[in-house]
Design a protein around this motif. Structure first.
Motif, PDB file in Angstrom:
ATOM      1  N   ASP A 172       0.824  -1.202   0.000  1.00  0.00           N
ATOM      2  CA  ASP A 172       0.000   0.000   0.000  1.00  0.00           C
ATOM      3  C   ASP A 172       0.861   1.256   0.000  1.00  0.00           C
ATOM      4  O   ASP A 172       0.539   2.248  -0.665  1.00  0.00           O
ATOM      5  CB  ASP A 172      -0.929   0.001   1.218  1.00  0.00           C
ATOM      6  N   LEU A 173       1.972   1.208   0.753  1.00  0.00           N
ATOM      7  CA  LEU A 173       2.956   2.279   0.728  1.00  0.00           C
ATOM      8  C   LEU A 173       4.327   1.643   0.595  1.00  0.00           C
ATOM      9  O   LEU A 173       4.748   0.877   1.455  1.00  0.00           O
ATOM     10  CB  LEU A 173       2.896   3.119   2.016  1.00  0.00           C
ATOM     11  N   HIS A 174       5.001   1.948  -0.492  1.00  0.00           N
ATOM     12  CA  HIS A 174       6.312   1.366  -0.772  1.00  0.00           C
ATOM     13  C   HIS A 174       7.323   2.500  -0.886  1.00  0.00           C
ATOM     14  O   HIS A 174       7.245   3.313  -1.800  1.00  0.00           O
ATOM     15  CB  HIS A 174       6.265   0.552  -2.064  1.00  0.00           C
ATOM     16  N   VAL A 175       8.266   2.537   0.077  1.00  0.00           N
ATOM     17  CA  VAL A 175       9.290   3.579   0.086  1.00  0.00           C
ATOM     18  C   VAL A 175      10.619   2.954  -0.289  1.00  0.00           C
ATOM     19  O   VAL A 175      11.139   2.094   0.431  1.00  0.00           O
ATOM     20  CB  VAL A 175       9.393   4.252   1.470  1.00  0.00           C
ATOM     21  N   ASP A 192       2.762  -1.961  24.492  1.00  0.00           N
ATOM     22  CA  ASP A 192       3.192  -1.772  23.106  1.00  0.00           C
ATOM     23  C   ASP A 192       4.548  -2.430  22.879  1.00  0.00           C
ATOM     24  O   ASP A 192       4.771  -3.098  21.875  1.00  0.00           O
ATOM     25  CB  ASP A 192       3.284  -0.281  22.767  1.00  0.00           C
ATOM     26  N   ALA A 193       5.455  -2.248  23.829  1.00  0.00           N
ATOM     27  CA  ALA A 193       6.798  -2.797  23.681  1.00  0.00           C
ATOM     28  C   ALA A 193       6.780  -4.316  23.693  1.00  0.00           C
ATOM     29  O   ALA A 193       7.587  -4.965  23.037  1.00  0.00           O
ATOM     30  CB  ALA A 193       7.700  -2.275  24.797  1.00  0.00           C
ATOM     31  N   GLN A 194       5.843  -4.913  24.444  1.00  0.00           N
ATOM     32  CA  GLN A 194       5.779  -6.362  24.544  1.00  0.00           C
ATOM     33  C   GLN A 194       5.059  -7.006  23.365  1.00  0.00           C
ATOM     34  O   GLN A 194       5.327  -8.153  23.028  1.00  0.00           O
ATOM     35  CB  GLN A 194       5.067  -6.758  25.838  1.00  0.00           C
ATOM     36  N   ASN A 195       4.151  -6.277  22.747  1.00  0.00           N
ATOM     37  CA  ASN A 195       3.268  -6.926  21.780  1.00  0.00           C
ATOM     38  C   ASN A 195       3.239  -6.301  20.398  1.00  0.00           C
ATOM     39  O   ASN A 195       2.715  -6.920  19.476  1.00  0.00           O
ATOM     40  CB  ASN A 195       1.830  -6.941  22.330  1.00  0.00           C
ATOM     41  N   ARG A 196       3.805  -5.104  20.236  1.00  0.00           N
ATOM     42  CA  ARG A 196       3.684  -4.459  18.933  1.00  0.00           C
ATOM     43  C   ARG A 196       5.003  -3.824  18.496  1.00  0.00           C
ATOM     44  O   ARG A 196       5.055  -2.664  18.128  1.00  0.00           O
ATOM     45  CB  ARG A 196       2.560  -3.411  18.973  1.00  0.00           C
ATOM     46  N   LEU A 197       6.076  -4.617  18.573  1.00  0.00           N
ATOM     47  CA  LEU A 197       7.336  -4.142  18.027  1.00  0.00           C
ATOM     48  C   LEU A 197       7.278  -4.210  16.504  1.00  0.00           C
ATOM     49  O   LEU A 197       6.628  -5.084  15.925  1.00  0.00           O
ATOM     50  CB  LEU A 197       8.491  -5.008  18.531  1.00  0.00           C
ATOM     51  N   LEU A 198       7.941  -3.289  15.842  1.00  0.00           N
ATOM     52  CA  LEU A 198       8.001  -3.290  14.384  1.00  0.00           C
ATOM     53  C   LEU A 198       9.337  -3.854  13.926  1.00  0.00           C
ATOM     54  O   LEU A 198      10.377  -3.566  14.509  1.00  0.00           O
ATOM     55  CB  LEU A 198       7.816  -1.874  13.830  1.00  0.00           C
ATOM     56  N   ALA A 199       9.286  -4.668  12.891  1.00  0.00           N
ATOM     57  CA  ALA A 199      10.494  -5.262  12.332  1.00  0.00           C
ATOM     58  C   ALA A 199      10.382  -5.277  10.810  1.00  0.00           C
ATOM     59  O   ALA A 199       9.304  -5.069  10.241  1.00  0.00           O
ATOM     60  CB  ALA A 199      10.698  -6.666  12.865  1.00  0.00           C
ATOM     61  N   ARG A 200      11.496  -5.520  10.169  1.00  0.00           N
ATOM     62  CA  ARG A 200      11.555  -5.581   8.703  1.00  0.00           C
ATOM     63  C   ARG A 200      11.801  -7.034   8.297  1.00  0.00           C
ATOM     64  O   ARG A 200      12.777  -7.645   8.712  1.00  0.00           O
ATOM     65  CB  ARG A 200      12.686  -4.680   8.198  1.00  0.00           C
ATOM     66  N   ASP A 201      10.861  -7.611   7.501  1.00  0.00           N
ATOM     67  CA  ASP A 201      11.027  -9.002   7.096  1.00  0.00           C
ATOM     68  C   ASP A 201      11.965  -9.110   5.900  1.00  0.00           C
ATOM     69  O   ASP A 201      12.543  -8.106   5.442  1.00  0.00           O
ATOM     70  CB  ASP A 201       9.676  -9.656   6.821  1.00  0.00           C
ATOM     71  N   SER A 202      12.128 -10.326   5.365  1.00  0.00           N
ATOM     72  CA  SER A 202      13.082 -10.555   4.279  1.00  0.00           C
ATOM     73  C   SER A 202      12.695  -9.843   2.991  1.00  0.00           C
ATOM     74  O   SER A 202      13.544  -9.603   2.129  1.00  0.00           O
ATOM     75  CB  SER A 202      13.207 -12.065   4.012  1.00  0.00           C
ATOM     76  N   ASN A 203      11.414  -9.489   2.844  1.00  0.00           N
ATOM     77  CA  ASN A 203      10.968  -8.757   1.654  1.00  0.00           C
ATOM     78  C   ASN A 203      11.096  -7.251   1.815  1.00  0.00           C
ATOM     79  O   ASN A 203      10.880  -6.497   0.875  1.00  0.00           O
ATOM     80  CB  ASN A 203       9.507  -9.103   1.336  1.00  0.00           C
ATOM     81  N   GLY A 204      11.405  -6.815   3.036  1.00  0.00           N
ATOM     82  CA  GLY A 204      11.469  -5.386   3.305  1.00  0.00           C
ATOM     83  C   GLY A 204      10.186  -4.829   3.862  1.00  0.00           C
ATOM     84  O   GLY A 204      10.112  -3.626   4.151  1.00  0.00           O
ATOM     85  N   ASP A 205       9.163  -5.676   4.031  1.00  0.00           N
ATOM     86  CA  ASP A 205       7.889  -5.215   4.580  1.00  0.00           C
ATOM     87  C   ASP A 205       7.998  -5.044   6.096  1.00  0.00           C
ATOM     88  O   ASP A 205       8.678  -5.808   6.793  1.00  0.00           O
ATOM     89  CB  ASP A 205       6.768  -6.213   4.269  1.00  0.00           C
ATOM     90  N   ILE A 206       7.307  -4.029   6.631  1.00  0.00           N
ATOM     91  CA  ILE A 206       7.253  -3.793   8.063  1.00  0.00           C
ATOM     92  C   ILE A 206       6.194  -4.703   8.671  1.00  0.00           C
ATOM     93  O   ILE A 206       5.048  -4.735   8.223  1.00  0.00           O
ATOM     94  CB  ILE A 206       6.924  -2.316   8.376  1.00  0.00           C
ATOM     95  N   VAL A 207       6.581  -5.479   9.713  1.00  0.00           N
ATOM     96  CA  VAL A 207       5.667  -6.441  10.336  1.00  0.00           C
ATOM     97  C   VAL A 207       5.708  -6.271  11.852  1.00  0.00           C
ATOM     98  O   VAL A 207       6.649  -5.700  12.405  1.00  0.00           O
ATOM     99  CB  VAL A 207       6.058  -7.895   9.966  1.00  0.00           C
ATOM    100  N   ASN A 208       4.657  -6.771  12.529  1.00  0.00           N
ATOM    101  CA  ASN A 208       4.611  -6.791  13.992  1.00  0.00           C
ATOM    102  C   ASN A 208       5.284  -8.060  14.505  1.00  0.00           C
ATOM    103  O   ASN A 208       5.098  -9.148  13.945  1.00  0.00           O
ATOM    104  CB  ASN A 208       3.163  -6.773  14.485  1.00  0.00           C
ATOM    105  N   VAL A 209       6.064  -7.963  15.577  1.00  0.00           N
ATOM    106  CA  VAL A 209       6.636  -9.118  16.243  1.00  0.00           C
ATOM    107  C   VAL A 209       6.420  -8.965  17.742  1.00  0.00           C
ATOM    108  O   VAL A 209       6.272  -7.854  18.243  1.00  0.00           O
ATOM    109  CB  VAL A 209       8.147  -9.270  15.948  1.00  0.00           C
ATOM    110  N   THR A 210       6.391 -10.089  18.457  1.00  0.00           N
ATOM    111  CA  THR A 210       6.283 -10.049  19.915  1.00  0.00           C
ATOM    112  C   THR A 210       7.676  -9.921  20.523  1.00  0.00           C
ATOM    113  O   THR A 210       8.680 -10.188  19.865  1.00  0.00           O
ATOM    114  CB  THR A 210       5.612 -11.321  20.458  1.00  0.00           C
ATOM    115  N   ILE A 211       7.718  -9.544  21.782  1.00  0.00           N
ATOM    116  CA  ILE A 211       9.001  -9.417  22.457  1.00  0.00           C
ATOM    117  C   ILE A 211       9.689 -10.768  22.560  1.00  0.00           C
ATOM    118  O   ILE A 211      10.915 -10.872  22.503  1.00  0.00           O
ATOM    119  CB  ILE A 211       8.825  -8.777  23.852  1.00  0.00           C
ATOM    120  N   ASP A 212       8.903 -11.866  22.712  1.00  0.00           N
ATOM    121  CA  ASP A 212       9.496 -13.199  22.774  1.00  0.00           C
ATOM    122  C   ASP A 212      10.208 -13.548  21.478  1.00  0.00           C
ATOM    123  O   ASP A 212      11.289 -14.143  21.482  1.00  0.00           O
ATOM    124  CB  ASP A 212       8.417 -14.254  23.068  1.00  0.00           C
ATOM    125  N   GLN A 213       9.586 -13.195  20.344  1.00  0.00           N
ATOM    126  CA  GLN A 213      10.224 -13.452  19.056  1.00  0.00           C
ATOM    127  C   GLN A 213      11.519 -12.670  18.917  1.00  0.00           C
ATOM    128  O   GLN A 213      12.527 -13.191  18.444  1.00  0.00           O
ATOM    129  CB  GLN A 213       9.267 -13.093  17.913  1.00  0.00           C
TER     130      GLN A 213
END
Length: 251
Positions: free
Chosen positions: A29-32, A48-69
């Motif tokens: 939807d938004l590609h920078v 938020d810190a425990q459940n809604r961290l942002l990360a970059r996957d192998s495709n470059g897309d921004i995804v949500n990850v948990t603190i455990d991950q």
């Protein structure tokens, strides 16, 4: 004039579907294609810190990850379980009088005072409640390397030499039982075989466990020698104190 109006509608539809910045072929939807800068953002919460961290996957897309991950993938040990046992007159394991070589005494993991239990990693299961002592076990909820640490005290009498092992019996989903044991106490010089001697012990073991493994903990008399009844005791606590602690860490 009509053609110009149709073009405007088409362009408007394209902007609403996918927007590319620095690229003519956006893949989201938004590609920078380049860096992103945010001068100001609202403050988050601990949740938020425990459940809604942002990360970059192998495709470059921004995804949500948990603190455990996040912790697991950077290799930081995770405290999965920590509790104290044996309060208010509850022993930590059954006595044996006499004790035979190879006789196992399962730990009584009843009424724990739990400081932490990350049930996404491991869970303490008591299938019969207080009906059957020693049937409790730890079930692995996420595969990986786990360290089991046990602190307690044993009382021994009736033998000049008394070897004790810590046993970790792992019942796998296939029905196969894997046993891991090691020496935690090798006896002490005795002046009288009739006088109990209390000895604190610390035991630790680390190995790989699969999802669904059921780990039972206990002590086993490996070798007993000498005259007397060859007794192994679990020390009773005083008042509301505790006589054992178990800590489990995932790596």
């Amino acid at each position: 004039m009509k053609s110009y109006y149709i073009i405007i509608l088409f362009l408007s539809f394209t902007v609403q579907a996918q927007v590319g910045v620095g690229t003519v072929s956006p893949q989201n939807d938004l590609h920078v294609a380049g860096g992103i800068r945010i001068d100001d953002a609202p403050n988050g919460t601990n949740y938020d810190a425990q459940n809604r961290l942002l990360a970059r996957d192998s495709n470059g897309d921004i995804v949500n990850v948990t603190i455990d991950q996040a912790v697991e993938n950077v290799g930081i040990p995770q405290l999965a379980f920590n509790a104290k046992f044996g309060s208010g007159g509850n022993v930590f394991f059954s006595d044996c009088v006499p004790c035979a070589s190879g006789q196992e005494r399962r730990f009584h993991l009843e009424l724990p005072q739990i400081n932490i239990n990350n049930t996404s990693l491991i869970e303490l299961v008591d299938p019969t409640g207080t009906t059957v002592l020693g049937d409790e076990y730890f079930e692995i909820k996420k595969a990986g390397f786990y360290r089991f640490e046990v602190n307690s005290t044993v009382a021994i009498s009736g033998s000049s030499t008394f070897f004790i092992n810590l046993y970790l019996n792992n019942l796998k989903l296939s029905g196969t039982t894997e046993t891991d044991s090691f020496r935690i106490f090798g006896g002490i010089p005795r002046g009288s075989v009739n006088s109990p001697v209390s000895v604190p012990f610390y035991a630790t073991d680390i190995r790989y466990y699969d999802l669904g493994d059921q780990v039972h903990l206990g002590l086993k008399a490996a070798v007993v020698e000498g005259a007397g009844s060859r007794e192994l005791f679990s020390i009773l606590p005083i008042d509301a104190t505790y006589i054992a602690q178990i800590t489990i860490t995932k790596y």
